[in-house]
Scaffold this active site. Structure first.
Site, PDB file in Angstrom:
ATOM      1  N   GLU A 136     148.333  -9.760 -14.445  1.00  0.00           N
ATOM      2  CA  GLU A 136     147.412 -10.498 -13.683  1.00  0.00           C
ATOM      3  C   GLU A 136     148.428 -11.337 -12.633  1.00  0.00           C
ATOM      4  O   GLU A 136     149.273 -12.220 -13.006  1.00  0.00           O
ATOM      5  CB  GLU A 136     146.682 -11.493 -14.384  1.00  0.00           C
ATOM      6  CG  GLU A 136     145.741 -11.118 -15.164  1.00  0.00           C
ATOM      7  CD  GLU A 136     144.635 -10.374 -14.582  1.00  0.00           C
ATOM      8  OE1 GLU A 136     144.454 -10.615 -13.153  1.00  0.00           O
ATOM      9  OE2 GLU A 136     143.873  -9.687 -15.340  1.00  0.00           O
ATOM     10  N   VAL A 148     157.872 -10.232 -10.658  1.00  0.00           N
ATOM     11  CA  VAL A 148     158.256  -9.971 -11.848  1.00  0.00           C
ATOM     12  C   VAL A 148     157.317  -9.248 -12.470  1.00  0.00           C
ATOM     13  O   VAL A 148     157.786  -8.357 -13.479  1.00  0.00           O
ATOM     14  CB  VAL A 148     158.083 -11.468 -12.455  1.00  0.00           C
ATOM     15  CG1 VAL A 148     158.258 -11.456 -13.996  1.00  0.00           C
ATOM     16  CG2 VAL A 148     159.197 -12.428 -11.749  1.00  0.00           C
ATOM     17  N   ASN A 170     151.336 -22.775 -13.174  1.00  0.00           N
ATOM     18  CA  ASN A 170     150.425 -23.402 -12.491  1.00  0.00           C
ATOM     19  C   ASN A 170     148.983 -23.585 -13.257  1.00  0.00           C
ATOM     20  O   ASN A 170     148.049 -24.339 -12.869  1.00  0.00           O
ATOM     21  CB  ASN A 170     150.239 -22.621 -11.254  1.00  0.00           C
ATOM     22  CG  ASN A 170     149.334 -21.243 -11.527  1.00  0.00           C
ATOM     23  OD1 ASN A 170     149.624 -20.725 -12.559  1.00  0.00           O
ATOM     24  ND2 ASN A 170     148.834 -20.582 -10.444  1.00  0.00           N
ATOM     25  N   GLY A 193     151.671 -14.090 -13.528  1.00  0.00           N
ATOM     26  CA  GLY A 193     152.727 -14.641 -12.687  1.00  0.00           C
ATOM     27  C   GLY A 193     152.718 -13.888 -11.589  1.00  0.00           C
ATOM     28  O   GLY A 193     151.945 -13.258 -10.944  1.00  0.00           O
ATOM     29  N   CYS A 222     146.210 -18.918  -8.072  1.00  0.00           N
ATOM     30  CA  CYS A 222     146.470 -17.392  -7.777  1.00  0.00           C
ATOM     31  C   CYS A 222     144.939 -17.152  -7.005  1.00  0.00           C
ATOM     32  O   CYS A 222     145.042 -16.137  -6.240  1.00  0.00           O
ATOM     33  CB  CYS A 222     146.487 -16.556  -9.092  1.00  0.00           C
ATOM     34  SG  CYS A 222     145.304 -17.066 -10.206  1.00  0.00           S
TER      35      CYS A 222
END
Ligand code: NAP
Ligand code: MG
Length: 498
Positions: free
Chosen positions: A253, A235, A155, A231, A287
């Site tokens: 993050e 994960v 992103n 991400g 995010c």
């Protein structure tokens, strides 16, 4: 202008452009048109090993280069990026879908980071402090950790890479970087820029391929001493567990469920603008995207009305067209995930005011478009008010007081960004203290981080580290305490103190 000179990308290992050992590739698709842009290599563990070996060797020499000279390379990287800003921005829009104005902003973030971190080459401050003993000198210095592994999402394919690789490189580390398979073009371009800027071979290595293959095998390499990951939460947790077992430093993050508070004394025009930009910009795939609005009941009806009016004016389409305000969703599974949350929201009893569907007609047929969506009468425990949707979906949650708004804001598992619109200075200061997020905005939406401040969040958003700002240096350096005794005799700390 032919932006893409190649049809097939290659890994960048030890200063050379090489094919993956597997020979496998995947198509990279433009989410606005569904056209194939290039093919990306799908590497395996042996490529990761070659990159790590090259990095290990190169790092020994790189760490001996004085930091201000290491910084010179970053200045050159910044200058080349600046000169190439329009090309990079267009390629970014093509691979990621974000509208061109936002793509230019993202590339600018990388340029800013280059000059900022180049400046760090003449700082990298440690501390000097008195020793408790006579004729003894004490100081702390930042030492590079060695080889660092960087894993980045689709992103923000260039900005996040610069937040991580620039501080790592200026601090004297070498890097093995795995970009997201969805958006490899920015990584290919950035590696080329480093090459042009004269970075010694092996200091930056790019290995393309999937997270499960390339990402996992990076964690397995003993010589990679730090993993810096941005991400998803799922994960990230898996990576943290694996790194924990290997005593490997890991910086995470991850997601957000960011809220805007609109008080009854807010400038509503400004609040509407702030919500639109932070909720529907990048089609909500940030995010830090605004996903909840805690609105005071006295201004709820008016805010609902104004937001609907403005949402109706948003143009949705291919972000290369300067008039488009909202671009596509990254891929089909992203669209389906958003669609699923719309169903969940309706079932939970939220009221859908506008949007809520995949756009499949006319101009939108050949791309992954989702209509900007607004729910109201959402209650804080609903899943649409708790979970990250990663799409252009906003939930309005009515509140009776400032205290209730703050409590709801803090009631989610994430803690990345929050904001408040109010004209009351007392509330402003209470809000910046009480909002439990790593980033707080006053009279602005939830997006808009500047690179010289720390970026990251509390609770489920991360594990206590920060990207960007000087805080990023803490991820990529070890503190070393140095004692120099010039008394000519053995002086024992804590014992020979008079
Ligand atoms: P993702 O699926 O977690 O992927 C992120 C990166 O990790 C990709 O490069 C991916 O590779 C790789 N990866 C996947 N599985 C892996 C594994 N088992 N081991 C090692 N690496 C693995 O996230 P995404 O969908 O790309 O990005 C969206 C998420 O990122 C959202 O949750 C968003 O909130 C978060 N995000 C957070 C920030 C922040 O700073 N807080 C900033 C931006 C985005 P492949 O995709 O190539 O397989
Ligand atoms: Mg794609």
């Amino acid at each position: 202008m032919n932006l893409l000179q190649v049809k097939q990308l290659k890994n960048f290992i030890n200063g050379s452009w090489v094919e993956a050992s597997t020979g496998d590739t995947a198509a990279v698709t433009n989410p606005a048109t569904l056209e194939t842009l290039v093919h990306v290599p799908l590497s395996s563990e042996s490529d990761v090993k070659s990159a790590t070996e090259a990095a290990k060797k190169a790092q020994k020499q790189w760490a001996l280069v004085p930091a201000p000279q290491r910084a010179e390379v970053l200045y050159k990287v910044g200058l080349i990026m600046k000169e190439r800003k329009e090309k990079l921005s267009q390629l970014l829009t093509m691979e990621n879908g974000k509208v061109i104005e936002e793509a230019r902003g993202e590339v600018q973030e990388g340029i800013d980071m280059a000059f900022y971190m180049a400046g760090e080459g003449r700082r990298l401050f440690g501390q000097t402090t008195p020793s408790e003993l006579k004729d003894k000198f004490a100081m702390s210095v930042r030492a590079p950790v060695g080889v660092v592994g960087i894993i980045t999402p689709w992103n923000f394919p260039i900005a996040i890479a610069t937040w991580k690789s620039f501080p790592a490189i200026v601090a004297g580390n070498a890097v093995v970087w795995k970009p997201a398979t969805e958006t490899p073009i920015m990584a290919y371009e950035l590696a080329g820029i480093f090459e042009e800027a004269g970075l010694p071979k092996g200091v930056l290595n790019v290995v393309f391929g999937s997270g499960s293959e390339v990402g996992e095998s990076m964690i397995d390499q003993n010589d990679i001493r730090v993993i810096s990951f941005t991400g998803s939460n799922e994960v990230g947790r898996g990576i943290a567990a694996k790194c924990g077992q290997r005593l490997k430093k890991v910086s995470l993050e991850m997601g957000g469920k960011n809220g805007v508070i609109v008080m009854d004394d807010a400038d509503l025009d400004l609040a509407v603008e702030g919500i639109l930009w932070s909720a529907y910009g990048t089609s909500g795939q940030r995010c830090t995207a605004c996903s909840r609005v805690m609105v005071h009941e006295k201004v709820k009806d008016e805010l609902e009305e104004r937001l609907q009016r403005e949402i109706a004016k948003l143009s949705i389409g291919n972000g290369l067209d300067e008039t488009i305000k909202v671009g596509p969703i990254i891929n089909r599974s992203g669209l389906e995930k958003i669609q699923n949350y719309i169903r969940i929201g309706k079932e939970e009893g939220a009221k859908l005011l506008t949007g809520g569907y995949i756009m499949e007609n006319g101009n939108h047929k050949k791309g992954n478009y989702f209509a900007p969506t607004l729910f109201t009468d959402v209650s804080p425990e609903m899943r649409i008010a708790q979970e990250e949707i990663f799409g252009p979906v906003v939930s309005l949650i009515p509140v009776k007081s400032f205290e209730e708004a703050v409590e709801i804001n803090n009631s989610v598992e994430f803690g990345l960004s929050s904001s408040i619109f109010t004209r009351d200075v007392n509330r402003v200061f209470a809000a910046q203290r009480d909002l439990d997020t790593g980033i707080v905005y006053v009279n602005a939406g939830t997006t808009g981080a500047e690179i010289h401040l720390p970026f990251g969040g509390t609770k489920g958003t991360g594990n206590g580290h920060r990207d960007s700002g000087v805080a990023a240096l803490d991820v990529f350096t070890e503190w070393k305490a140095v004692y120099v005794d010039f008394s000519g005799k053995l002086q024992r700390a804590q014992i020979d103190v008079e």
